[in-house]
Design a protein around this motif. Sequence first.
Motif, PDB file in Angstrom:
ATOM      1  N   LYS A 179       0.806  -1.222   0.000  1.00  0.00           N
ATOM      2  CA  LYS A 179       0.000   0.000   0.000  1.00  0.00           C
ATOM      3  C   LYS A 179       0.840   1.272   0.000  1.00  0.00           C
ATOM      4  CE  LYS A 179      -3.966  -2.068   2.398  1.00  0.00           C
ATOM      5  NZ  LYS A 179      -4.849  -1.997   3.586  1.00  0.00           N
ATOM      6  N   TYR A 180       2.114   1.139   0.262  1.00  0.00           N
ATOM      7  CA  TYR A 180       3.010   2.301   0.330  1.00  0.00           C
ATOM      8  C   TYR A 180       3.305   2.805  -1.084  1.00  0.00           C
ATOM      9  CZ  TYR A 180       7.249   4.966   1.547  1.00  0.00           C
ATOM     10  OH  TYR A 180       8.174   5.947   1.707  1.00  0.00           O
ATOM     11  N   SER A 181       3.574   4.102  -1.218  1.00  0.00           N
ATOM     12  CA  SER A 181       3.756   4.714  -2.542  1.00  0.00           C
ATOM     13  C   SER A 181       5.155   4.519  -3.128  1.00  0.00           C
ATOM     14  CB  SER A 181       3.455   6.216  -2.466  1.00  0.00           C
ATOM     15  OG  SER A 181       4.334   6.849  -1.540  1.00  0.00           O
ATOM     16  N   TRP A 182       6.158   4.199  -2.313  1.00  0.00           N
ATOM     17  CA  TRP A 182       7.527   3.924  -2.771  1.00  0.00           C
ATOM     18  C   TRP A 182       8.079   5.001  -3.707  1.00  0.00           C
ATOM     19  CZ3 TRP A 182       9.791   0.543   0.143  1.00  0.00           C
ATOM     20  CH2 TRP A 182       9.045  -0.502   0.723  1.00  0.00           C
ATOM     21  N   PRO A 183       8.291   6.219  -3.217  1.00  0.00           N
ATOM     22  CA  PRO A 183       8.864   7.261  -4.076  1.00  0.00           C
ATOM     23  C   PRO A 183      10.258   6.914  -4.590  1.00  0.00           C
ATOM     24  CG  PRO A 183       8.829   7.962  -1.762  1.00  0.00           C
ATOM     25  CD  PRO A 183       8.008   6.708  -1.855  1.00  0.00           C
ATOM     26  N   GLY A 184      10.998   6.082  -3.841  1.00  0.00           N
ATOM     27  CA  GLY A 184      12.318   5.653  -4.295  1.00  0.00           C
ATOM     28  C   GLY A 184      12.304   4.354  -5.062  1.00  0.00           C
ATOM     29  N   ASN A 185      11.095   3.786  -5.272  1.00  0.00           N
ATOM     30  CA  ASN A 185      10.882   2.589  -6.079  1.00  0.00           C
ATOM     31  C   ASN A 185      11.681   1.387  -5.565  1.00  0.00           C
ATOM     32  OD1 ASN A 185       8.978   3.523  -8.261  1.00  0.00           O
ATOM     33  ND2 ASN A 185      10.572   5.094  -8.404  1.00  0.00           N
ATOM     34  N   VAL A 186      12.215   0.569  -6.467  1.00  0.00           N
ATOM     35  CA  VAL A 186      12.862  -0.685  -6.076  1.00  0.00           C
ATOM     36  C   VAL A 186      14.082  -0.425  -5.203  1.00  0.00           C
ATOM     37  CG1 VAL A 186      13.939  -2.808  -6.913  1.00  0.00           C
ATOM     38  CG2 VAL A 186      12.016  -1.816  -8.161  1.00  0.00           C
ATOM     39  N   ARG A 187      14.795   0.638  -5.489  1.00  0.00           N
ATOM     40  CA  ARG A 187      15.987   0.957  -4.687  1.00  0.00           C
ATOM     41  C   ARG A 187      15.604   1.221  -3.232  1.00  0.00           C
ATOM     42  NH1 ARG A 187      17.723   5.021  -7.531  1.00  0.00           N
ATOM     43  NH2 ARG A 187      18.930   3.738  -8.963  1.00  0.00           N
ATOM     44  N   GLU A 188      14.501   1.924  -3.022  1.00  0.00           N
ATOM     45  CA  GLU A 188      14.035   2.186  -1.658  1.00  0.00           C
ATOM     46  C   GLU A 188      13.622   0.891  -0.965  1.00  0.00           C
ATOM     47  OE1 GLU A 188      10.670   4.856   0.749  1.00  0.00           O
ATOM     48  OE2 GLU A 188      10.682   4.792  -1.449  1.00  0.00           O
ATOM     49  N   LEU A 189      12.944   0.012  -1.695  1.00  0.00           N
ATOM     50  CA  LEU A 189      12.549  -1.280  -1.135  1.00  0.00           C
ATOM     51  C   LEU A 189      13.772  -2.102  -0.743  1.00  0.00           C
ATOM     52  CD1 LEU A 189      10.470  -3.513  -0.519  1.00  0.00           C
ATOM     53  CD2 LEU A 189      10.591  -4.162  -2.935  1.00  0.00           C
TER      54      LEU A 189
END
Length: 362
Positions: free
Chosen positions: A228-238
């Motif tokens: 449900k999180y928006s992940w502004p940093g995308n895969v790198r943030e994950l």
Amino acid sequence: SDLHLRNIQVDSSIGKDIIIANKAMYNIYGKALRLAPTSASVMLTGESGTGKDVLARFIHQSSLRKHENFIHVNMATIPKPLFESELFGYTPGSFTGAARQGKEGLIQLADKGTIFLDEIGELPLDIQAKLLQVIQNKEVRAIGAVEPVPVDFRIICATNRNLKQMVDDHEFRLDLYYRLNAVELTLPPLRERPEDIPLLSTFFLNRYNEQNHTNKILSADAVRLMQKYSWPGNVRELQHLIESMVVLCQSDTITADQLPDELKDTTELSSGDALDGKEMTLKECVEQFEILFGFVVVFLGLEMFLRERKASGSGPPGSGKSASPALLVIIGLLSGILCGLFGVSALLVAYVSRTAGDQSQF
């Protein structure tokens, strides 16, 4: 059958280090596989951290140049005064501070292979002109050199900027844009790929468990919150989140309560919850519609009935034209009942669909 064979080919070519469940990403890698054997230049677009570098390396590894060099150049990390010397190289003593033996440029190092120009939008205009000349003539001349050197390379570029807008703003050359953009592939952000999050999380979890000699796992509620999180940093943030949780979490099971506060605080603004919000709004609209529609028709019939009685005197309701408004009242009541049944059916279908969707995620 042809589509099935192509899918098998994509599956066998992707490799174990590339995690895909999202259909849009699957199609992108299918296109990349088809264009890999060609010499066409490729432009990769999308937000930062969506995996453009992974896709670029996949194209190289799937091409006829896979046994040659893959040169990854991040334009954002090169100081502007050094762009020319880094890309094109220089001869000994060509300028103050130059190395005695000179230096081979990155483009020349990519000869017979692939050069990946990441963050191409950071390239200054004067260097853009020289890069265009190298692409057109297939030769590069180092700083201080008299004769150019022939080069043969495949070029892949990536950017998270709007190059078309940069062209309109005279910040990027139009002729270079079309030279680099023979084929454009746009990677979707992670928030549009929620089905990839459990697989990616497991992949990174296994990697960092092995590195840190741990045996951490993710709970189902943690995965749901992450989806449900928006992940502004995308895969790198994950990836960074999983690494930090493996290192910092004291228990073997990582639960939703142990995730960083920003995942909990901003979940309501994420795309996943935006969808939930639309679903709740739909339920409310159906409920209001089934009630209000019936009442509106009933009151409309009553109003017409009373108006008819007033116009025709105080005759009995069933005499003259007064039967028509009475019929409208009955129709209104039946319509309200039908709308109620329709609303209950719609809510039941939505509930069954959502339940099935939640079970398919795990």
